[in-house]
Design a protein around this motif. Structure first.
Motif, PDB file in Angstrom:
ATOM      1  N   ILE A 352     -23.774  16.332  10.409  1.00 34.60           N
ATOM      2  CA  ILE A 352     -25.035  17.051  10.240  1.00 34.60           C
ATOM      3  C   ILE A 352     -24.834  18.544  10.487  1.00 34.60           C
ATOM      4  CG2 ILE A 352     -27.348  17.326  11.218  1.00 34.60           C
ATOM      5  CD1 ILE A 352     -27.258  14.262  11.747  1.00 34.60           C
ATOM      6  N   ALA A 353     -23.987  18.880  11.462  1.00 41.82           N
ATOM      7  CA  ALA A 353     -23.710  20.294  11.712  1.00 41.82           C
ATOM      8  C   ALA A 353     -23.118  20.970  10.485  1.00 41.82           C
ATOM      9  CB  ALA A 353     -22.760  20.429  12.908  1.00 41.82           C
ATOM     10  N   GLU A 354     -22.346  20.201   9.697  1.00 42.92           N
ATOM     11  CA  GLU A 354     -21.691  20.776   8.522  1.00 42.92           C
ATOM     12  C   GLU A 354     -22.542  20.676   7.264  1.00 42.92           C
ATOM     13  OE1 GLU A 354     -17.438  20.350   6.065  1.00 42.92           O
ATOM     14  OE2 GLU A 354     -17.852  19.116   7.842  1.00 42.92           O
ATOM     15  N   HIS A 355     -23.243  19.548   7.114  1.00 43.43           N
ATOM     16  CA  HIS A 355     -23.954  19.310   5.859  1.00 43.43           C
ATOM     17  C   HIS A 355     -25.459  19.135   6.058  1.00 43.43           C
ATOM     18  CE1 HIS A 355     -20.037  18.684   3.981  1.00 43.43           C
ATOM     19  NE2 HIS A 355     -19.755  17.793   4.922  1.00 43.43           N
ATOM     20  N   GLY A 356     -25.970  19.399   7.254  1.00 43.55           N
ATOM     21  CA  GLY A 356     -27.376  19.134   7.522  1.00 43.55           C
ATOM     22  C   GLY A 356     -28.331  19.873   6.610  1.00 43.55           C
ATOM     23  N   GLU A 357     -28.045  21.115   6.305  1.00 39.40           N
ATOM     24  CA  GLU A 357     -28.943  21.890   5.451  1.00 39.40           C
ATOM     25  C   GLU A 357     -29.037  21.279   4.062  1.00 39.40           C
ATOM     26  OE1 GLU A 357     -29.543  26.513   3.867  1.00 39.40           O
ATOM     27  OE2 GLU A 357     -27.876  25.986   5.206  1.00 39.40           O
ATOM     28  N   ALA A 358     -27.908  20.857   3.506  1.00 37.36           N
ATOM     29  CA  ALA A 358     -27.919  20.234   2.181  1.00 37.36           C
ATOM     30  C   ALA A 358     -28.625  18.885   2.200  1.00 37.36           C
ATOM     31  CB  ALA A 358     -26.490  20.071   1.670  1.00 37.36           C
ATOM     32  N   LEU A 359     -28.579  18.175   3.327  1.00 37.11           N
ATOM     33  CA  LEU A 359     -29.215  16.866   3.439  1.00 37.11           C
ATOM     34  C   LEU A 359     -30.692  16.972   3.788  1.00 37.11           C
ATOM     35  CD1 LEU A 359     -26.424  15.012   5.466  1.00 37.11           C
ATOM     36  CD2 LEU A 359     -26.931  14.751   3.027  1.00 37.11           C
ATOM     37  N   GLY A 360     -31.167  18.147   4.121  1.00 39.16           N
ATOM     38  CA  GLY A 360     -32.562  18.305   4.504  1.00 39.16           C
ATOM     39  C   GLY A 360     -32.830  17.963   5.947  1.00 39.16           C
ATOM     40  N   ILE A 361     -31.809  17.968   6.794  1.00 40.54           N
ATOM     41  CA  ILE A 361     -31.958  17.639   8.212  1.00 40.54           C
ATOM     42  C   ILE A 361     -32.062  18.936   9.013  1.00 40.54           C
ATOM     43  CG2 ILE A 361     -30.881  16.513  10.195  1.00 40.54           C
ATOM     44  CD1 ILE A 361     -29.493  14.637   8.229  1.00 40.54           C
ATOM     45  N   LEU A 362     -33.088  19.042   9.850  1.00 43.29           N
ATOM     46  CA  LEU A 362     -33.323  20.256  10.628  1.00 43.29           C
ATOM     47  C   LEU A 362     -32.644  20.225  11.989  1.00 43.29           C
ATOM     48  CD1 LEU A 362     -37.137  20.723   9.862  1.00 43.29           C
ATOM     49  CD2 LEU A 362     -35.171  21.636   8.611  1.00 43.29           C
ATOM     50  N   SER A 363     -32.652  19.072  12.644  1.00 40.90           N
ATOM     51  CA  SER A 363     -32.025  18.953  13.959  1.00 40.90           C
ATOM     52  C   SER A 363     -31.680  17.497  14.208  1.00 40.90           C
ATOM     53  CB  SER A 363     -32.957  19.470  15.066  1.00 40.90           C
ATOM     54  OG  SER A 363     -34.131  18.674  15.143  1.00 40.90           O
ATOM     55  N   ALA A 364     -30.845  17.262  15.204  1.00 34.97           N
ATOM     56  CA  ALA A 364     -30.401  15.899  15.513  1.00 34.97           C
ATOM     57  C   ALA A 364     -30.101  15.787  16.993  1.00 34.97           C
ATOM     58  CB  ALA A 364     -29.165  15.532  14.692  1.00 34.97           C
ATOM     59  N   THR A 365     -30.432  14.654  17.570  1.00 31.00           N
ATOM     60  CA  THR A 365     -30.060  14.325  18.943  1.00 31.00           C
ATOM     61  C   THR A 365     -29.479  12.920  18.959  1.00 31.00           C
ATOM     62  OG1 THR A 365     -32.262  13.434  19.452  1.00 31.00           O
ATOM     63  CG2 THR A 365     -31.872  15.776  19.929  1.00 31.00           C
ATOM     64  N   ALA A 366     -28.686  12.620  19.975  1.00 29.26           N
ATOM     65  CA  ALA A 366     -28.065  11.296  20.081  1.00 29.26           C
ATOM     66  C   ALA A 366     -28.112  10.816  21.515  1.00 29.26           C
ATOM     67  CB  ALA A 366     -26.620  11.337  19.579  1.00 29.26           C
ATOM     68  N   ARG A 367     -28.316   9.522  21.661  1.00 29.28           N
ATOM     69  CA  ARG A 367     -28.255   8.857  22.958  1.00 29.28           C
ATOM     70  C   ARG A 367     -27.258   7.709  22.862  1.00 29.28           C
ATOM     71  NH1 ARG A 367     -33.191   6.194  24.075  1.00 29.28           N
ATOM     72  NH2 ARG A 367     -33.705   6.327  21.849  1.00 29.28           N
ATOM     73  N   GLU A 368     -26.540   7.467  23.933  1.00 23.29           N
ATOM     74  CA  GLU A 368     -25.509   6.440  23.928  1.00 23.29           C
ATOM     75  C   GLU A 368     -25.648   5.588  25.181  1.00 23.29           C
ATOM     76  OE1 GLU A 368     -21.658   8.101  23.567  1.00 23.29           O
ATOM     77  OE2 GLU A 368     -20.606   6.217  23.947  1.00 23.29           O
ATOM     78  N   SER A 369     -25.500   4.268  25.030  1.00 18.50           N
ATOM     79  CA  SER A 369     -25.582   3.389  26.191  1.00 18.50           C
ATOM     80  C   SER A 369     -24.346   3.561  27.063  1.00 18.50           C
ATOM     81  CB  SER A 369     -25.724   1.934  25.742  1.00 18.50           C
ATOM     82  OG  SER A 369     -24.582   1.519  25.014  1.00 18.50           O
ATOM     83  N   GLY A 370     -24.408   2.970  28.252  1.00 15.65           N
ATOM     84  CA  GLY A 370     -23.314   3.110  29.205  1.00 15.65           C
ATOM     85  C   GLY A 370     -22.154   2.187  28.914  1.00 15.65           C
ATOM     86  N   ALA A 371     -21.241   2.150  29.862  1.00 20.56           N
ATOM     87  CA  ALA A 371     -20.015   1.363  29.713  1.00 20.56           C
ATOM     88  C   ALA A 371     -20.327  -0.126  29.675  1.00 20.56           C
ATOM     89  CB  ALA A 371     -19.064   1.671  30.871  1.00 20.56           C
TER      90      ALA A 371
END
Length: 477
Positions: A352-371
């Motif tokens: 998204i950092a590289e192609h987000g503008e072309a994809l129409g994405i304005l921002s992104a966040t991610a969450r990940e579960s634990g071990a």
């Protein structure tokens, strides 16, 4: 128009309207083994018993020889070509036994709001839906197969169920008045029951970015139906600090990527990008150069769910975002391997950092579960237990610190230990070591001496965000 041309036209219309359809799975067929108490259709010479206080329609595909039959209060038998019933002596087959009785199970056990009873018509390998979206959504077409009899319970408690259209008994109902007339008929009463209501609205989802499912109000009943075989409770997740995506009934292990988008975003195209570019589902003669992106088989063991969901109010206020919806990408590991969901989440942020503008994405966040929890259940490793362990360690550390201070004071009182101020300290000898910098008090001096953290090291849980100023995925502690 030829048959292939009609199929192509139908596919094109589905693509334009973003239409999806859900297919009803269970049936009330006489020849289906799952409808009988002995998990098999009645054998020759058996006595057949239907619930006397029920109403149902039963499709019979084959011929059956029975000794007697107890019929339901109200119902019908739909006989396929060559099907029928004949008389036979009780226990004419050795494996039936004398007086064997086959009981037809309760046909009212099938509920509309049970996610286990639906199959998505556009489901594919590598795709799944969160629990609330496994039940027909507001813009879905609902299909009851014409080659099976069925009975479905509407409600309780969810109010009116709204879908785009209903196909049953070879007819498609896209207008409320037509559906209401069918439900009020004898054929409709045999197949639909319960306190709920069913309504249709032919409006399709015409938004390229997708539409919200619309089952949020019904989710408590959806989860109750889903978890009823488990006693109403969720199973323990096999990881620390699991996640619960929007629309999911229970916690899961994996990662969730949330996207805000502009008018150029296309949900179907982004879903296809995830499947082809990251889950490596494209096979054939195409080369990575022809596809425009490399195949990455390391993500093959993952399942992905992509949909538009309501944006949590807390996140909307915290980020000062005006949009009340977002795109939710849920990544779950289907096999025993772990860590792939987190790696893919970080790969999506980089993409998204590289192609987000072309994809129409304005921002992104991610969450990940634990071990993951190894060697048993996670019951003893939940948050209260970890908090208790941390509290115990803190108390032990405080006792040790108090003991060291008391010992230092005692040594000073006895003259065995003396302190000097820094300006009274004797100059160090040439070449003598100058000691060490405490990273707590000399963070600026010690920053270069500390080793850089490795990219694959993480705690039991981590969140990521896409910095719109720098376009890089960074990690929050």
């Amino acid at each position: 128009m030829s048959a292939p041309g009609l199929v192509l036209l139908w596919l094109q219309l589905c693509a334009l309207t973003r239409a999806t359809y859900k297919v009803w799975v269970p049936n009330t067929n006489f020849d289906d083994a799952t409808n009988w108490s002995q998990n098999r259709p009645p054998c020759a010479g058996a006595a057949v018993e239907f619930p006397t206080d029920k109403t149902l329609s039963v499709l019979v595909r084959e011929g059956h020889s029975i000794s007697d039959m107890l019929l339901p209060l109200d119902g019908e038998f739909v006989l396929a070509s060559g099907a029928g019933f004949g008389a036979a002596d009780a226990g004419s087959r050795p494996d039936c036994g004398p007086g064997a009785r086959a009981r037809f199970l309760d046909p009212d056990r099938f509920l509309w709001l049970d996610p286990r009873l639906w199959r998505s018509g556009d489901a594919g390998r590598g795709l799944f839906s969160v629990d609330a979206e496994r039940v027909p959504c507001r813009h879905d077409d609902v299909v009851f197969p014409a080659d099976a009899s069925f009975r479905v319970g509407l409600g309780p408690g969810a109010g009116t169920v709204r879908v785009r259209s209903v196909q049953a008994l070879g007819q498609t109902f896209a207008r409320d008045e037509d559906l209401a007339a069918f439900l009020a008929s004898r054929a409709g009463r045999l197949r639909f029951h319960g306190p709920g209501a069913l309504s249709v609205d032919p409006e399709a989802c015409a938004d390229p970015s997708g539409c919200v499912c619309g089952n949020a109000e019904a989710q408590p009943w959806i989860c109750a139906a889903l978890l009823q075989p488990l006693g109403g409770g969720c199973p323990q997740a096999a990881c620390l600090e699991p996640l619960r995506p929007e629309g999911q009934c229970c916690d899961l292990c994996g990662a969730v990527v949330s996207l805000t988008h502009g008018p150029a975003f296309d949900l179907q195209q982004y879903r296809a990008r995830l499947l082809h570019a990251f889950l490596a589902l494209v096979r054939g003669t195409e080369s990575p150069g022809q596809l425009g992106f490399p195949l990455q088989p390391q993500y093959q063991g993952l399942q992905v769910a992509v949909s538009k969901v309501p944006r949590p109010p807390g996140l909307r206020e915290a980020s000062d975002a005006k949009a009340d919806t977002e795109i939710q990408v849920v990544l779950v590991e289907a096999g025993p391997e772990t860590g792939g969901a987190g790696r893919l989440a970080r790969a999506l942020l980089a993409d998204i950092a590289e192609h987000g503008e072309a994809l129409g994405i304005l921002s992104a966040t991610a969450r990940e579960s634990g071990a993951p929890v190894w060697g048993g259940s996670a019951a003893g490793l939940n948050a209260p237990a970890r908090a208790g362990l941390a509290g115990g360690l803190a108390a032990a550390g405080l006792l040790v610190l108090m003991a060291l201070l008391a010992g230092a004071l005692l040594l000073r009182r006895e003259g065995r230990l003396r302190w000097r101020r820094r300006d009274e300290a004797a100059p160090a000898r040439a070449g003598a070591p100058l000691g060490f910098h405490n990273p707590v008090f000399y963070a600026a001096d010690s920053a270069e001496a500390l080793p850089a953290p490795k990219s694959d090291q993480r705690s039991s849980s981590r969140s990521y965000f896409l910095n719109p100023l720098f376009g890089e995925a960074e990690a929050e502690a």
